[in-house]
Design a protein around this motif. Structure first.
Motif, PDB file in Angstrom:
ATOM      1  N   LYS A 223       0.809  -1.219   0.000  1.00  0.00           N
ATOM      2  CA  LYS A 223       0.000   0.000   0.000  1.00  0.00           C
ATOM      3  C   LYS A 223       0.846   1.275   0.000  1.00  0.00           C
ATOM      4  CE  LYS A 223      -3.985  -2.203   2.257  1.00  0.00           C
ATOM      5  NZ  LYS A 223      -4.210  -3.097   1.220  1.00  0.00           N
ATOM      6  N   VAL A 224       1.887   1.248  -0.834  1.00  0.00           N
ATOM      7  CA  VAL A 224       2.699   2.448  -1.057  1.00  0.00           C
ATOM      8  C   VAL A 224       2.604   2.814  -2.529  1.00  0.00           C
ATOM      9  CG1 VAL A 224       4.285   1.978   0.851  1.00  0.00           C
ATOM     10  CG2 VAL A 224       4.843   1.141  -1.416  1.00  0.00           C
ATOM     11  N   LYS A 225       2.705   4.099  -2.828  1.00  0.00           N
ATOM     12  CA  LYS A 225       2.579   4.538  -4.222  1.00  0.00           C
ATOM     13  C   LYS A 225       3.740   4.063  -5.077  1.00  0.00           C
ATOM     14  CE  LYS A 225      -0.355   8.475  -3.442  1.00  0.00           C
ATOM     15  NZ  LYS A 225      -0.602   9.871  -3.689  1.00  0.00           N
ATOM     16  N   LYS A 226       4.933   4.129  -4.494  1.00  0.00           N
ATOM     17  CA  LYS A 226       6.121   3.740  -5.260  1.00  0.00           C
ATOM     18  C   LYS A 226       7.203   3.266  -4.307  1.00  0.00           C
ATOM     19  CE  LYS A 226       9.398   5.361  -8.630  1.00  0.00           C
ATOM     20  NZ  LYS A 226      10.166   6.451  -9.146  1.00  0.00           N
ATOM     21  N   LEU A 227       7.891   2.217  -4.690  1.00  0.00           N
ATOM     22  CA  LEU A 227       9.024   1.718  -3.912  1.00  0.00           C
ATOM     23  C   LEU A 227      10.283   2.492  -4.280  1.00  0.00           C
ATOM     24  CD1 LEU A 227       8.564  -2.129  -4.406  1.00  0.00           C
ATOM     25  CD2 LEU A 227       8.109  -0.845  -2.324  1.00  0.00           C
ATOM     26  N   THR A 228      11.151   2.688  -3.312  1.00  0.00           N
ATOM     27  CA  THR A 228      12.478   3.197  -3.606  1.00  0.00           C
ATOM     28  C   THR A 228      13.334   1.965  -3.866  1.00  0.00           C
ATOM     29  OG1 THR A 228      12.175   5.096  -2.160  1.00  0.00           O
ATOM     30  CG2 THR A 228      14.447   4.510  -2.729  1.00  0.00           C
ATOM     31  N   VAL A 229      13.807   1.834  -5.102  1.00  0.00           N
ATOM     32  CA  VAL A 229      14.562   0.649  -5.499  1.00  0.00           C
ATOM     33  C   VAL A 229      15.986   1.067  -5.852  1.00  0.00           C
ATOM     34  CG1 VAL A 229      14.717  -1.275  -7.127  1.00  0.00           C
ATOM     35  CG2 VAL A 229      12.471  -0.440  -6.395  1.00  0.00           C
ATOM     36  N   VAL A 230      16.949   0.439  -5.200  1.00  0.00           N
ATOM     37  CA  VAL A 230      18.364   0.640  -5.510  1.00  0.00           C
ATOM     38  C   VAL A 230      18.820  -0.615  -6.234  1.00  0.00           C
ATOM     39  CG1 VAL A 230      20.681   0.976  -4.570  1.00  0.00           C
ATOM     40  CG2 VAL A 230      18.712   2.104  -3.491  1.00  0.00           C
ATOM     41  N   GLU A 231      19.217  -0.450  -7.483  1.00  0.00           N
ATOM     42  CA  GLU A 231      19.672  -1.602  -8.263  1.00  0.00           C
ATOM     43  C   GLU A 231      21.089  -1.984  -7.844  1.00  0.00           C
ATOM     44  OE1 GLU A 231      19.193  -0.604 -12.386  1.00  0.00           O
ATOM     45  OE2 GLU A 231      17.012  -0.735 -12.234  1.00  0.00           O
ATOM     46  N   THR A 232      21.398  -3.281  -7.927  1.00  0.00           N
ATOM     47  CA  THR A 232      22.732  -3.771  -7.618  1.00  0.00           C
ATOM     48  C   THR A 232      23.733  -2.939  -8.410  1.00  0.00           C
ATOM     49  OG1 THR A 232      21.805  -5.967  -7.328  1.00  0.00           O
ATOM     50  CG2 THR A 232      24.167  -5.825  -7.541  1.00  0.00           C
ATOM     51  N   GLY A 233      24.779  -2.451  -7.739  1.00  0.00           N
ATOM     52  CA  GLY A 233      25.654  -1.436  -8.307  1.00  0.00           C
ATOM     53  C   GLY A 233      26.717  -1.904  -9.262  1.00  0.00           C
ATOM     54  N   GLY A 234      27.317  -0.904  -9.916  1.00  0.00           N
ATOM     55  CA  GLY A 234      28.414  -1.134 -10.835  1.00  0.00           C
ATOM     56  C   GLY A 234      27.961  -1.324 -12.274  1.00  0.00           C
ATOM     57  N   ASP A 235      28.941  -1.574 -13.157  1.00  0.00           N
ATOM     58  CA  ASP A 235      28.597  -1.866 -14.548  1.00  0.00           C
ATOM     59  C   ASP A 235      28.002  -3.268 -14.612  1.00  0.00           C
ATOM     60  OD1 ASP A 235      30.716  -3.739 -14.516  1.00  0.00           O
ATOM     61  OD2 ASP A 235      32.114  -2.341 -15.450  1.00  0.00           O
ATOM     62  N   SER A 236      27.732  -3.768 -15.787  1.00  0.00           N
ATOM     63  CA  SER A 236      27.068  -5.068 -15.942  1.00  0.00           C
ATOM     64  C   SER A 236      27.845  -6.190 -15.235  1.00  0.00           C
ATOM     65  CB  SER A 236      26.917  -5.396 -17.423  1.00  0.00           C
ATOM     66  OG  SER A 236      26.343  -6.664 -17.586  1.00  0.00           O
ATOM     67  N   TYR A 237      29.154  -6.221 -15.437  1.00  0.00           N
ATOM     68  CA  TYR A 237      29.981  -7.255 -14.799  1.00  0.00           C
ATOM     69  C   TYR A 237      29.975  -7.097 -13.275  1.00  0.00           C
ATOM     70  CZ  TYR A 237      34.081  -9.682 -13.069  1.00  0.00           C
ATOM     71  OH  TYR A 237      34.924 -10.480 -12.334  1.00  0.00           O
ATOM     72  N   GLN A 238      30.184  -5.862 -12.809  1.00  0.00           N
ATOM     73  CA  GLN A 238      30.245  -5.612 -11.367  1.00  0.00           C
ATOM     74  C   GLN A 238      28.899  -5.913 -10.687  1.00  0.00           C
ATOM     75  OE1 GLN A 238      31.380  -1.648 -12.117  1.00  0.00           O
ATOM     76  NE2 GLN A 238      33.567  -1.994 -11.752  1.00  0.00           N
ATOM     77  N   ALA A 239      27.806  -5.540 -11.346  1.00  0.00           N
ATOM     78  CA  ALA A 239      26.481  -5.797 -10.779  1.00  0.00           C
ATOM     79  C   ALA A 239      26.247  -7.298 -10.628  1.00  0.00           C
ATOM     80  CB  ALA A 239      25.400  -5.166 -11.654  1.00  0.00           C
ATOM     81  N   GLN A 240      26.650  -8.076 -11.627  1.00  0.00           N
ATOM     82  CA  GLN A 240      26.488  -9.529 -11.527  1.00  0.00           C
ATOM     83  C   GLN A 240      27.360 -10.094 -10.414  1.00  0.00           C
ATOM     84  OE1 GLN A 240      26.502 -11.830 -15.171  1.00  0.00           O
ATOM     85  NE2 GLN A 240      25.834 -10.028 -16.314  1.00  0.00           N
ATOM     86  N   ARG A 241      28.596  -9.630 -10.299  1.00  0.00           N
ATOM     87  CA  ARG A 241      29.488 -10.107  -9.244  1.00  0.00           C
ATOM     88  C   ARG A 241      28.914  -9.773  -7.877  1.00  0.00           C
ATOM     89  NH1 ARG A 241      32.436  -8.534  -5.454  1.00  0.00           N
ATOM     90  NH2 ARG A 241      32.358  -6.359  -6.018  1.00  0.00           N
TER      91      ARG A 241
END
Length: 114
Positions: free
Chosen positions: A42-60
């Motif tokens: 029951k919130v209008k919008k979630l604050t979402v922080v995506e896993t950081g870094g570039d594509s490789y770093q985010a996957q790691r």
């Protein structure tokens, strides 16, 4: 909340919600997972922080437990210190991050508390 978009954006969300009568429920195929979670909370919008870094770093960082972050209270979390890119993104979003050494998870599991 934290999210690894490569996975979260592919989730097909289906909600089961109670109806007016006992034992009655509604099944809804949701637009996407994050909006389904926001609606359920029951919130209008979630604050979402995506896993950081570039594509490789985010996957790691995803596989190094970047999304195993524990909220202590709104705006304050504990996260593994080695996930530097995700921690930076959380701090940019105004979240206070308490960094924890990664070996703590193994120690808790050995003690039977994880």
């Amino acid at each position: 909340m934290t999210a690894f978009p490569k996975v979260v954006n592919q989730i097909k969300a289906i909600s089961l919600r109670p109806g007016r009568l006992i034992g009655d429920f509604h099944v809804t195929v949701e637009k996407d997972f994050l909006s389904a979670v926001a609606d359920a909370l029951k919130v209008k919008k979630l604050t979402v922080v995506e896993t950081g870094g570039d594509s490789y770093q985010a996957q790691r960082e995803q596989w190094d437990d970047a999304n195993n972050t524990v909220a202590l209270e709104p705006g304050v979390v504990v996260s593994y210190e080695r996930n530097t890119y995700t921690i930076s993104k959380m701090r940019e979003a105004g979240v206070e991050v308490i960094r924890s050494p990664g070996f703590e998870l193994g120690r808790a599991a050995a003690a039977g508390t994880a």
